[in-house]
Design an enzyme around this catalytic site. Structure first.
Site, PDB file in Angstrom:
ATOM      1  N   PHE A 219      33.183  50.104  36.689  1.00 12.97           N
ATOM      2  CA  PHE A 219      33.470  49.575  37.162  1.00 12.97           C
ATOM      3  C   PHE A 219      33.418  47.749  38.165  1.00 12.97           C
ATOM      4  O   PHE A 219      33.900  47.290  39.150  1.00 12.97           O
ATOM      5  CB  PHE A 219      33.807  49.070  36.283  1.00 12.97           C
ATOM      6  CG  PHE A 219      33.843  47.437  35.159  1.00 12.97           C
ATOM      7  CD1 PHE A 219      33.304  47.307  34.035  1.00 12.97           C
ATOM      8  CD2 PHE A 219      35.303  46.554  35.416  1.00 12.97           C
ATOM      9  CE1 PHE A 219      33.285  46.264  33.469  1.00 12.97           C
ATOM     10  CE2 PHE A 219      35.767  45.232  35.162  1.00 12.97           C
ATOM     11  CZ  PHE A 219      33.627  45.366  33.519  1.00 12.97           C
ATOM     12  N   GLY A 220      32.504  47.173  38.213  1.00 16.69           N
ATOM     13  CA  GLY A 220      32.214  45.692  39.151  1.00 16.69           C
ATOM     14  C   GLY A 220      32.056  43.609  38.116  1.00 16.69           C
ATOM     15  O   GLY A 220      31.598  44.225  36.977  1.00 16.69           O
ATOM     16  N   TYR A 221      33.615  43.571  38.579  1.00 14.50           N
ATOM     17  CA  TYR A 221      33.568  41.927  38.067  1.00 14.50           C
ATOM     18  C   TYR A 221      33.572  41.219  39.359  1.00 14.50           C
ATOM     19  O   TYR A 221      33.683  40.079  38.379  1.00 14.50           O
ATOM     20  CB  TYR A 221      34.945  42.729  37.339  1.00 14.50           C
ATOM     21  CG  TYR A 221      36.222  42.526  38.100  1.00 14.50           C
ATOM     22  CD1 TYR A 221      36.674  43.670  38.423  1.00 14.50           C
ATOM     23  CD2 TYR A 221      36.574  41.343  39.070  1.00 14.50           C
ATOM     24  CE1 TYR A 221      37.193  43.477  39.491  1.00 14.50           C
ATOM     25  CE2 TYR A 221      37.899  41.938  40.017  1.00 14.50           C
ATOM     26  CZ  TYR A 221      37.738  42.754  40.779  1.00 14.50           C
ATOM     27  OH  TYR A 221      39.082  42.825  40.771  1.00 14.50           O
ATOM     28  N   GLY A 222      33.243  41.047  40.080  1.00 16.83           N
ATOM     29  CA  GLY A 222      33.145  40.370  40.909  1.00 16.83           C
ATOM     30  C   GLY A 222      31.480  40.097  41.386  1.00 16.83           C
ATOM     31  O   GLY A 222      30.316  40.622  41.416  1.00 16.83           O
ATOM     32  N   SER A 223      31.386  40.315  43.086  1.00 16.11           N
ATOM     33  CA  SER A 223      30.443  40.203  43.437  1.00 16.11           C
ATOM     34  C   SER A 223      30.096  42.281  43.765  1.00 16.11           C
ATOM     35  O   SER A 223      28.731  42.395  43.530  1.00 16.11           O
ATOM     36  CB  SER A 223      30.712  40.910  44.955  1.00 16.11           C
ATOM     37  OG  SER A 223      31.623  41.874  45.394  1.00 16.11           O
TER      38      SER A 223
ATOM     39  N   GLU B 246      35.468  46.977  50.216  1.00 17.91           N
ATOM     40  CA  GLU B 246      36.702  46.211  49.460  1.00 17.91           C
ATOM     41  C   GLU B 246      37.536  46.937  49.897  1.00 17.91           C
ATOM     42  O   GLU B 246      39.011  46.868  49.152  1.00 17.91           O
ATOM     43  CB  GLU B 246      36.857  47.631  47.810  1.00 17.91           C
ATOM     44  CG  GLU B 246      35.251  47.123  46.780  1.00 17.91           C
ATOM     45  CD  GLU B 246      34.833  45.461  46.704  1.00 17.91           C
ATOM     46  OE1 GLU B 246      36.689  45.360  46.601  1.00 17.91           O
ATOM     47  OE2 GLU B 246      33.795  45.302  46.761  1.00 17.91           O
TER      48      GLU B 246
HETATM   49  C1  SIN Z   1      34.419  43.248  41.940  1.00 14.45           C
HETATM   50  O1  SIN Z   1      33.491  43.288  42.464  1.00 14.45           O
HETATM   51  O2  SIN Z   1      34.177  44.710  40.871  1.00 14.45           O
HETATM   52  C2  SIN Z   1      35.951  43.658  42.967  1.00 14.45           C
HETATM   53  C3  SIN Z   1      35.572  42.274  43.814  1.00 14.45           C
HETATM   54  C4  SIN Z   1      34.152  42.034  44.611  1.00 14.45           C
HETATM   55  O3  SIN Z   1      33.982  42.597  45.698  1.00 14.45           O
HETATM   56  O4  SIN Z   1      34.486  40.465  44.721  1.00 14.45           O
END
Ligand code: SIN
Length: 190
Positions: free
Chosen positions: A24-28, A99
Site C-alpha cells: 500500500f502506497g500513501y505518498g510518492s 524507502e
Molecule cells: C509511500 O509512498 O507509501 C511511502 C512514503 C513515500 O515514499 O513517499
C-alpha cells in the site's frame, strides 16, 4: 534506530516464501511506480493518517539539509486512501532501497475502493524513533521547509504537488496535504 533500514527490513520480515505481496502506497508510491507490478488497485487503510513529519536525506533533501516527506501516524478512526500494488517478493530489493531512509515495513489490512473486499498488505512506516524523523510543525513552516528543499530525486515541492494532484485524481481529500499545498502555492506565487 539507524535511518538506513535496508538490513533491518530484510532481517525482521523475509518475504521470499510468499508468491506475491500487496503493497500500500500513501505518498510518492501513489504517483511514482518505478517497479514492476502484477496489479494496481486504489485502496485505503484505517487508523492511520498521512503527515509530512519525516525527513528525507536521500530523495527530496540531503543529510545536511533534509527535505520533508510523508509518514503515517496512528490516529484511531482516521482513513487514509492510496494505491495498492501486487508485487513479487523480489521487488522489495528495489522498494527497500527506495524507502531506506527510516521506513520499516509492517502488515496492515487494505480495503479496496473500487469493489467490496479487503486483503492484508505491507506499508512503509517511518516511526518517531528513526534518526531522520522531524515531527510536527505548522502548515506554514512545513510549506516553507518544502519550498527550499531539494535532493537527488528533485525538488521537495514536486513531491507535494504531485501527491496532491494524484489524490485529486482519485477524488480523495486530505486536509493536511491540501493545507500545506495552499501554503506552498502562496510562497511560489508571491
Ligand atoms: C509511500 O509512498 O507509501 C511511502 C512514503 C513515500 O515514499 O513517499
Amino acid at each position: 534506530m539507524s535511518h538506513n533500514t535496508i538490513d533491518l527490513n530484510k532481517q525482521r520480515q523475509p518475504l521470499d516464501h510468499l508468491e506475491s505481496v500487496w503493497l500500500f502506497g500513501y505518498g510518492s508510491l501513489i504517483y511514482k511506480a518505478d517497479f514492476p507490478y502484477l496489479k494496481r488497485k486504489p485502496a485505503c487503510i484505517y487508523g492511520w493518517q498521512r503527515r509530512f513529519w519525516q525527513g528525507s536525506h536521500d530523495h527530496r533533501g540531503t543529510p545536511e539539509a533534509p527535505g520533508r516527506v510523508l509518514t503515517l501516524i496512528e490516529a484511531p478512526g482516521a482513513r487514509c486512501a492510496g494505491m495498492a500494488y501486487q508485487v513479487t517478493p523480489d521487488t522489495f530489493e528495489h522498494l527497500d532501497h527506495r524507502e531506506k531512509n527510516g521506513y520499516l515495513r509492517v502488515f496492515t489490512q487494505l480495503h479496496w475502493l473500487d469493489e467490496p473486499g479487503e486483503t492484508e498488505g505491507l506499508v512503509y512506516l517511518a516511526s518517531a524513533d528513526n534518526e531522520a524523523y522531524l515531527g510536527p510543525d505548522s502548515d506554514e513552516a512545513i510549506a516553507a521547509h518544502i519550498a527550499q528543499s531539494e535532493g537527488p530525486s528533485g525538488p521537495n515541492s514536486e513531491y507535494l504537488l504531485k501527491l496532491a494532484q494524484a489524490l485529486r485524481d482519485m477524488n480523495e481529500h486530505d486536509e493536511h496535504v491540501f493545507a500545506i499545498e495552499r501554503e506552498l502555492l502562496k510562497l511560489i506565487n508571491r
